[in-house]
Enzyme design. Structure first.
Site, PDB file in Angstrom:
ATOM      1  N   THR A 142       4.917  -8.447 -16.979  1.00 55.34           N
ATOM      2  CA  THR A 142       3.459  -8.356 -16.864  1.00 55.34           C
ATOM      3  C   THR A 142       2.886  -9.668 -16.341  1.00 55.34           C
ATOM      4  O   THR A 142       3.629 -10.552 -15.896  1.00 55.34           O
ATOM      5  CB  THR A 142       2.832  -7.900 -18.215  1.00 55.34           C
ATOM      6  OG1 THR A 142       1.440  -7.671 -18.005  1.00 55.34           O
ATOM      7  CG2 THR A 142       3.001  -8.943 -19.315  1.00 55.34           C
ATOM      8  N   LYS A 190       4.421 -10.414 -12.140  1.00 54.79           N
ATOM      9  CA  LYS A 190       4.787  -9.176 -11.445  1.00 54.79           C
ATOM     10  C   LYS A 190       5.183  -9.389  -9.979  1.00 54.79           C
ATOM     11  O   LYS A 190       5.952  -8.612  -9.424  1.00 54.79           O
ATOM     12  CB  LYS A 190       3.630  -8.176 -11.500  1.00 54.79           C
ATOM     13  CG  LYS A 190       3.410  -7.547 -12.867  1.00 54.79           C
ATOM     14  CD  LYS A 190       2.320  -6.497 -12.769  1.00 54.79           C
ATOM     15  CE  LYS A 190       2.027  -5.879 -14.109  1.00 54.79           C
ATOM     16  NZ  LYS A 190       1.167  -4.686 -14.002  1.00 54.79           N
ATOM     17  N   GLU A 218      11.397   0.639  -2.903  1.00 55.24           N
ATOM     18  CA  GLU A 218      10.508   0.595  -1.736  1.00 55.24           C
ATOM     19  C   GLU A 218       9.018   0.640  -2.119  1.00 55.24           C
ATOM     20  O   GLU A 218       8.210  -0.093  -1.553  1.00 55.24           O
ATOM     21  CB  GLU A 218      10.805   1.777  -0.804  1.00 55.24           C
ATOM     22  CG  GLU A 218      12.060   1.584   0.037  1.00 55.24           C
ATOM     23  CD  GLU A 218      11.983   0.360   0.939  1.00 55.24           C
ATOM     24  OE1 GLU A 218      11.026   0.242   1.717  1.00 55.24           O
ATOM     25  OE2 GLU A 218      12.884  -0.501   0.839  1.00 55.24           O
ATOM     26  N   GLY A 270     -12.473  -1.681  -6.285  1.00 53.36           N
ATOM     27  CA  GLY A 270     -11.680  -2.861  -6.625  1.00 53.36           C
ATOM     28  C   GLY A 270     -10.514  -2.999  -5.664  1.00 53.36           C
ATOM     29  O   GLY A 270     -10.098  -2.020  -5.027  1.00 53.36           O
ATOM     30  N   ASN A 279     -15.056  -2.796  -2.386  1.00 50.53           N
ATOM     31  CA  ASN A 279     -14.820  -4.007  -3.183  1.00 50.53           C
ATOM     32  C   ASN A 279     -15.884  -5.057  -2.894  1.00 50.53           C
ATOM     33  O   ASN A 279     -16.446  -5.088  -1.794  1.00 50.53           O
ATOM     34  CB  ASN A 279     -13.434  -4.588  -2.848  1.00 50.53           C
ATOM     35  CG  ASN A 279     -12.994  -5.601  -3.882  1.00 50.53           C
ATOM     36  OD1 ASN A 279     -13.114  -5.373  -5.070  1.00 50.53           O
ATOM     37  ND2 ASN A 279     -12.500  -6.752  -3.433  1.00 50.53           N
ATOM     38  N   ARG A 280     -16.166  -5.896  -3.892  1.00 47.46           N
ATOM     39  CA  ARG A 280     -17.130  -6.984  -3.717  1.00 47.46           C
ATOM     40  C   ARG A 280     -16.734  -7.860  -2.538  1.00 47.46           C
ATOM     41  O   ARG A 280     -17.535  -8.185  -1.674  1.00 47.46           O
ATOM     42  CB  ARG A 280     -17.193  -7.800  -5.021  1.00 47.46           C
ATOM     43  CG  ARG A 280     -18.086  -9.010  -4.957  1.00 47.46           C
ATOM     44  CD  ARG A 280     -18.090  -9.737  -6.278  1.00 47.46           C
ATOM     45  NE  ARG A 280     -16.759 -10.195  -6.687  1.00 47.46           N
ATOM     46  CZ  ARG A 280     -16.513 -10.867  -7.805  1.00 47.46           C
ATOM     47  NH1 ARG A 280     -17.500 -11.135  -8.646  1.00 47.46           N
ATOM     48  NH2 ARG A 280     -15.295 -11.260  -8.094  1.00 47.46           N
TER      49      ARG A 280
END
Ligand code: ATR
Length: 299
Positions: free
Chosen positions: A66, A70, A82, A136, A160-161
């Protein structure tokens, strides 16, 4: 009870104190009678390669990875699946035994997209042939984008922002179309959070920002009624609180909604499957998920 035959699994992260993965995996062991134990490992900065060597050295049967490892973990693995390569993140390390049974390689998978995909099926959220809106453009958004292509959505709109980050996901996904022939070559559009004319009627929305997450539950990436009018399904990847403002608004406008607990649960189920080759049937999944919901929302 742990004994000499108990198979050892774990989670690498920094920090790891808040994880509920050990609880989920213990529920899976209990349901299936599997003799396993799942342990959080606090991997300190700069120690990731030592930790992965530890998987080999200690004969661990599987490890989840985590935040913040990652992406970095990939360079220490022998092989990367893949889809995980495309998404650019590995959250599950699987020892794959070679022919002589004594030696094995470590292969990285991404069960976030697999878990999300299973969660959508479980919750009755359609993907194939649907117009998807992704809000996002962080790590979770990449898993959603690849899942949409893999499951042949009709189209994908990424809002997204920061526009550049949405554009980056679009480029990564489009550049994977040639290499990964099992992906549907879906049209991808990008825009800011105010470009709501890109949203088609009947859309399926994935909310992947942290806005609305406990403790700042009053926040939402979008609030316009026009948007919620057009939306039929909403998946918010937040699971605390159980219902975000974003979900509530969707529900008030008649959309079917799901929170992120399903994704969290099914990514664990997928990891368990990859490690043990044990598949849970629908009744078992329902029973375990029910216990998890109780644990998370009624404690
Ligand atoms: P994860 O890996 O969990 O997806 P992340 O990479 O931190 O998390 O991504 C967070 C997402 O939430 C991003 O899309 C981010 O938008 P930016 O790309 O513009 O940073 C979005 N996000 C976070 N805080 C936000 C805010 N206050 N308003 C709008 N979007 C926000």
């Amino acid at each position: 009870m742990i004994n000499g035959k108990t198979k050892v699994f774990g989670l690498f992260g920094n920090p790891v104190e808040h994880t509920i993965s050990p609880y989920i995996h213990e529920l899976l062991y209990e349901e299936t009678g599997y003799d396993g134990t799942y342990n959080p490992f606090h991997v300190r900065e700069g120690k990731l390669s030592d930790a992965v060597r530890g998987v080999r050295g200690l004969n661990l049967k599987g490890v989840n990875v985590t935040v913040p490892y990652k992406v970095d973990v990939m360079e220490f693995l022998d092989q990367v699946d893949e889809m995980a390569k495309g998404i650019g993140a590995v959250n599950t390390i699987v020892p794959i035994h070679l022919d002589d049974k004594t030696d094995y390689i470590l292969k990285g998978y991404n069960t976030d997209w697999l878990g999300l995909s299973m969660a959508c099926d479980y919750e009755g959220i359609p993907i194939e042939g649907k117009d998807i809106v992704l809000i996002g453009a962080g790590g979770s958004a990449r898993a959603v984008a690849f899942m949409c292509a893999k499951r042949q959505a009709a189209s994908l709109v990424i809002l997204n922002r920061t526009l550049e980050k949405a554009q980056e996901i679009k480029s990564i996904l489009e550049s994977s179309f040639e290499r990964m022939t099992d992906l549907g070559q879906i049209p991808i559009m990008v825009g800011g959070l105010d470009e709501l004319d890109l949203v088609k009627k009947g859309a399926v929305v994935f909310q992947t920002t942290s806005l609305g997450m406990h403790p700042r539950v009053d926040r939402t990436p979008l609030d316009e009624d026009d948007f919620f009018h057009k939306v039929d399904f909403i998946v918010d990847i937040i699971y605390n609180p159980k219902e975000t403002i974003f979900m509530k608004k969707g529900k008030d406008h008649g959309a079917k909604v799901a929170n992120g607990l399903g994704m969290l649960f099914f990514q664990a189920v997928k990891a368990f499957e990859l490690w043990t080759n044990i598949t849970l049937d629908d009744d078992q999944l329902k029973r375990v998920f029910g216990k998890l919901e109780k644990f998370v929302y009624e404690k």
